[in-house]
Motif scaffolding. Structure first.
Motif, mmCIF file in Angstrom:
data_model
loop_
_atom_site.group_PDB
_atom_site.id
_atom_site.type_symbol
_atom_site.label_atom_id
_atom_site.label_comp_id
_atom_site.label_asym_id
_atom_site.label_seq_id
_atom_site.Cartn_x
_atom_site.Cartn_y
_atom_site.Cartn_z
ATOM 1 N N GLY A 91 -0.604 1.173 3.731
ATOM 2 C CA GLY A 91 0.010 2.022 4.745
ATOM 3 C C GLY A 91 1.334 2.562 4.246
ATOM 4 N N VAL A 92 1.942 3.417 5.056
ATOM 5 C CA VAL A 92 3.257 3.981 4.765
ATOM 6 C C VAL A 92 4.184 3.621 5.915
ATOM 7 N N ALA A 93 5.385 3.179 5.587
ATOM 8 C CA ALA A 93 6.358 2.764 6.599
ATOM 9 C C ALA A 93 6.910 3.981 7.337
ATOM 10 N N THR A 94 6.443 4.186 8.545
ATOM 11 C CA THR A 94 6.919 5.273 9.387
ATOM 12 C C THR A 94 7.610 4.682 10.611
ATOM 13 N N ALA A 95 8.659 5.329 11.063
ATOM 14 C CA ALA A 95 9.440 4.809 12.180
ATOM 15 C C ALA A 95 8.551 4.548 13.384
ATOM 16 N N GLY A 96 8.686 3.379 13.961
ATOM 17 C CA GLY A 96 7.906 2.999 15.122
ATOM 18 C C GLY A 96 6.691 2.150 14.811
ATOM 19 N N LEU A 97 6.321 2.035 13.542
ATOM 20 C CA LEU A 97 5.185 1.204 13.183
ATOM 21 C C LEU A 97 5.503 -0.259 13.471
ATOM 22 N N LEU A 121 3.326 -6.963 1.709
ATOM 23 C CA LEU A 121 4.300 -6.533 0.706
ATOM 24 C C LEU A 121 4.841 -5.181 1.136
ATOM 25 N N LEU A 122 6.118 -5.141 1.455
ATOM 26 C CA LEU A 122 6.828 -3.913 1.791
ATOM 27 C C LEU A 122 7.547 -3.473 0.527
ATOM 28 N N ARG A 177 -2.008 -9.423 0.721
ATOM 29 C CA ARG A 177 -3.098 -9.075 1.636
ATOM 30 C C ARG A 177 -2.969 -7.667 2.207
ATOM 31 N N ARG A 178 -1.760 -7.161 2.245
ATOM 32 C CA ARG A 178 -1.533 -5.821 2.799
ATOM 33 C C ARG A 178 -0.334 -5.217 2.088
ATOM 34 N N LEU A 179 -0.363 -3.900 1.883
ATOM 35 C CA LEU A 179 0.723 -3.197 1.200
ATOM 36 C C LEU A 179 1.240 -2.092 2.096
ATOM 37 N N LEU A 180 2.550 -2.055 2.275
ATOM 38 C CA LEU A 180 3.192 -0.997 3.039
ATOM 39 C C LEU A 180 4.198 -0.308 2.132
#
Length: 253
Positions: A236-242, A173-174, A207-210
């Motif tokens: 997690g946090v959406a950071t450029a390059g992930l 889930l973004l 299952r995962r949260l960003l």
């Protein structure tokens, strides 16, 4: 399904950063999901403009769609322009960004495919299902499915049971999380906090949260901690390059 963050800043790009933009790849097909400020330079570090196969735009705010303009320019002004790029968006969402150039200048570079909330359709090998989610302008969250894996993306959205349904049993889930905890009253129906989306991810069984679209200057650790109070999964946090491979349990920057 491979997922790459081009940018995740909310409202405007911080120094050296970019706003919302994500590259989803499956079976050689490349889909861009949102194209906010400063995302195209990051995209072009990875793939050429003519290697993009389709674009999905959640809504018409410029921090989600402004860089559609340079992407179309980069395709239209080649000596050997590629086929028109399919661009999926709600009716009227892209009127402003498509009007930045004189009429007709970029018309051969794209084909606009208007979508409706609640619609399902194929984008290459990906199955897309949309839901209208509450925001200050019409906003389409999207659920992308391929090879049994599911990515759910909210765009910008206030708290809603529709977010939970969009993200039901998703592998990722973004979710927009502009604020850590308290959302100002005047935007409470239109934007969310990390704490709220943590609870929604738990309710959905994701299952995962960003977390994405954090307000510039927000402490990512504080946002992760707030989300984790109501959600036991990986945050997690959406950071450029992930980069995340949704067939695996972990990602790498």
């Amino acid at each position: 399904m491979r997922f790459t963050v081009l940018g995740g800043c909310g409202a405007w790009p911080g120094a050296g950063q970019a706003c919302s933009g994500y590259l989803v790849e499956h079976e050689g097909f490349r889909l861009l999901v949102d194209l906010g400020y400063a995302t195209v330079p990051r995209l072009l570090e990875r793939v050429a403009a003519d290697q993009v196969d389709a674009v999905f735009i959640s809504h018409g705010h410029p921090d989600h769609c402004a860089d559609l303009n340079p992407l179309l320019r980069a395709r239209a002004w080649r000596d050997d322009p590629p086929a028109p790029l399919p661009v999926y968006a709600l009716p009227g969402a892209l009127d402003a960004v498509l009007a930045l150039d004189r009429p007709g200048m970029l018309a051969s570079a794209y084909v606009l495919r208007e979508i409706t909330g609640g619609s399902g359709f194929d984008i290459g090998p990906l199955r897309a299902q949309t839901r209208l989610l509450p925001h200050s302008v019409p906003n389409a969250g999207v659920r992308l499915t391929a090879a049994g894996r599911v990515l759910a993306y909210t765009g910008d959205a206030g708290p809603s049971s529709e977010v939970v349904e969009l993200a039901r049993d998703a592998d990722l889930l973004l979710a927009e999380a502009t604020y850590v905890d308290r959302v100002p009253e005047d935007v409470r129906r239109h934007l969310s906090s990390a704490r709220q989306v943590g609870r929604q991810a738990a309710d959905a069984g994701a299952r995962r949260l960003l977390l994405t679209h954090l307000w510039p200057g927000t402490d990512p650790a504080a946002a992760r901690a707030a989300a984790a109070e109501g959600y036991d999964g990986e945050v997690g946090v959406a950071t450029a390059g992930l980069v995340l491979d949704l067939s695996k349990t972990t990602g790498s920057p």
